[in-house]
Motif scaffolding. Structure first.
Motif, PDB file in Angstrom:
ATOM      1  N   ARG A   5      -6.881 -35.473  10.683  1.00 47.63           N
ATOM      2  CA  ARG A   5      -7.893 -35.083   9.692  1.00 47.63           C
ATOM      3  C   ARG A   5      -7.954 -36.098   8.557  1.00 47.63           C
ATOM      4  O   ARG A   5      -9.035 -36.558   8.174  1.00 47.63           O
ATOM      5  CB  ARG A   5      -7.577 -33.683   9.141  1.00 47.63           C
ATOM      6  N   ILE A  10     -11.382 -36.516   5.971  1.00 43.40           N
ATOM      7  CA  ILE A  10     -11.911 -35.172   5.787  1.00 43.40           C
ATOM      8  C   ILE A  10     -10.912 -34.358   4.975  1.00 43.40           C
ATOM      9  O   ILE A  10      -9.730 -34.274   5.335  1.00 43.40           O
ATOM     10  CB  ILE A  10     -12.158 -34.500   7.152  1.00 43.40           C
ATOM     11  N   SER A  11     -11.384 -33.754   3.906  1.00 45.35           N
ATOM     12  CA  SER A  11     -10.495 -32.926   3.093  1.00 45.35           C
ATOM     13  C   SER A  11     -10.252 -31.590   3.781  1.00 45.35           C
ATOM     14  O   SER A  11     -11.069 -31.104   4.572  1.00 45.35           O
ATOM     15  CB  SER A  11     -11.095 -32.686   1.702  1.00 45.35           C
ATOM     16  N   ARG A  13     -10.297 -28.694   2.333  1.00 47.31           N
ATOM     17  CA  ARG A  13     -11.324 -27.758   1.852  1.00 47.31           C
ATOM     18  C   ARG A  13     -12.635 -27.910   2.618  1.00 47.31           C
ATOM     19  O   ARG A  13     -13.273 -26.921   2.973  1.00 47.31           O
ATOM     20  CB  ARG A  13     -11.584 -27.956   0.367  1.00 47.31           C
ATOM     21  N   GLN A  14     -13.043 -29.139   2.877  1.00 46.23           N
ATOM     22  CA  GLN A  14     -14.291 -29.364   3.612  1.00 46.23           C
ATOM     23  C   GLN A  14     -14.181 -28.857   5.035  1.00 46.23           C
ATOM     24  O   GLN A  14     -15.083 -28.192   5.539  1.00 46.23           O
ATOM     25  CB  GLN A  14     -14.675 -30.848   3.609  1.00 46.23           C
ATOM     26  N   LEU A  15     -13.079 -29.172   5.687  1.00 45.07           N
ATOM     27  CA  LEU A  15     -12.867 -28.698   7.052  1.00 45.07           C
ATOM     28  C   LEU A  15     -12.895 -27.176   7.094  1.00 45.07           C
ATOM     29  O   LEU A  15     -13.593 -26.580   7.918  1.00 45.07           O
ATOM     30  CB  LEU A  15     -11.537 -29.211   7.596  1.00 45.07           C
ATOM     31  N   LYS A  17     -14.225 -25.031   5.038  1.00 42.08           N
ATOM     32  CA  LYS A  17     -15.576 -24.531   4.772  1.00 42.08           C
ATOM     33  C   LYS A  17     -16.459 -24.672   6.006  1.00 42.08           C
ATOM     34  O   LYS A  17     -17.164 -23.733   6.391  1.00 42.08           O
ATOM     35  CB  LYS A  17     -16.190 -25.301   3.599  1.00 42.08           C
ATOM     36  N   ASP A  18     -16.403 -25.816   6.634  1.00 41.30           N
ATOM     37  CA  ASP A  18     -17.290 -26.100   7.762  1.00 41.30           C
ATOM     38  C   ASP A  18     -16.950 -25.322   9.034  1.00 41.30           C
ATOM     39  O   ASP A  18     -17.841 -25.058   9.841  1.00 41.30           O
ATOM     40  CB  ASP A  18     -17.323 -27.600   8.059  1.00 41.30           C
ATOM     41  N   PRO A  23      -8.797 -22.230   3.543  1.00 40.52           N
ATOM     42  CA  PRO A  23      -8.039 -23.482   3.405  1.00 40.52           C
ATOM     43  C   PRO A  23      -6.530 -23.267   3.370  1.00 40.52           C
ATOM     44  O   PRO A  23      -5.775 -24.069   3.909  1.00 40.52           O
ATOM     45  CB  PRO A  23      -8.530 -24.099   2.097  1.00 40.52           C
ATOM     46  N   TYR A  44     -11.212 -26.615  15.138  1.00 33.57           N
ATOM     47  CA  TYR A  44     -10.572 -27.731  14.448  1.00 33.57           C
ATOM     48  C   TYR A  44     -10.739 -29.018  15.258  1.00 33.57           C
ATOM     49  O   TYR A  44     -11.199 -30.036  14.737  1.00 33.57           O
ATOM     50  CB  TYR A  44      -9.097 -27.391  14.252  1.00 33.57           C
ATOM     51  N   TYR A  47     -14.412 -30.155  15.502  1.00 33.82           N
ATOM     52  CA  TYR A  47     -14.882 -30.744  14.240  1.00 33.82           C
ATOM     53  C   TYR A  47     -14.402 -32.191  14.109  1.00 33.82           C
ATOM     54  O   TYR A  47     -15.136 -33.053  13.647  1.00 33.82           O
ATOM     55  CB  TYR A  47     -14.381 -29.905  13.058  1.00 33.82           C
TER      56      TYR A  47
END
Length: 80
Positions: A5, A10-11, A13-15, A17-18, A23, A44, A47
């Motif tokens: 990741r 990719i943070s 938090r972003q992962l 959320k998406d 988190p 996971y 993504y």
């Protein structure tokens, strides 16, 4: 998991959320303090565009890879 990741920039938090996960939950999974369902692991890996084996270090049974399979457990907590 975390190394892949972070290598993709990719943070957490972003992962989270998406893919619709909390988190804090994903952080514990990455730190191997908590397990995750096959559903979350597939989200996971999808993504990050890597095979599931890249984040689990194991090969999944073909039935477990299919969405809606009776062998899948998609019961991880959703994001708040």
């Amino acid at each position: 998991m975390k190394a892949i990741r972070e290598a993709r920039g990719i943070s957490l938090r972003q992962l989270a959320k998406d893919i619709g996960r909390d988190p804090g939950f994903l952080s514990r999974v990455e730190d191997e303090q908590q397990g995750a369902s096959d559903g979350t692991l597939h989200l996971y890996a999808g993504y990050l565009a890597v095979p599931i084996a890249a984040i689990t270090h194991k090969e999944m049974d073909r039935d477990q890879e299919r969405p809606g399979s009776p062998h899948r457990d998609d019961s991880d907590p959703p994001a708040d």
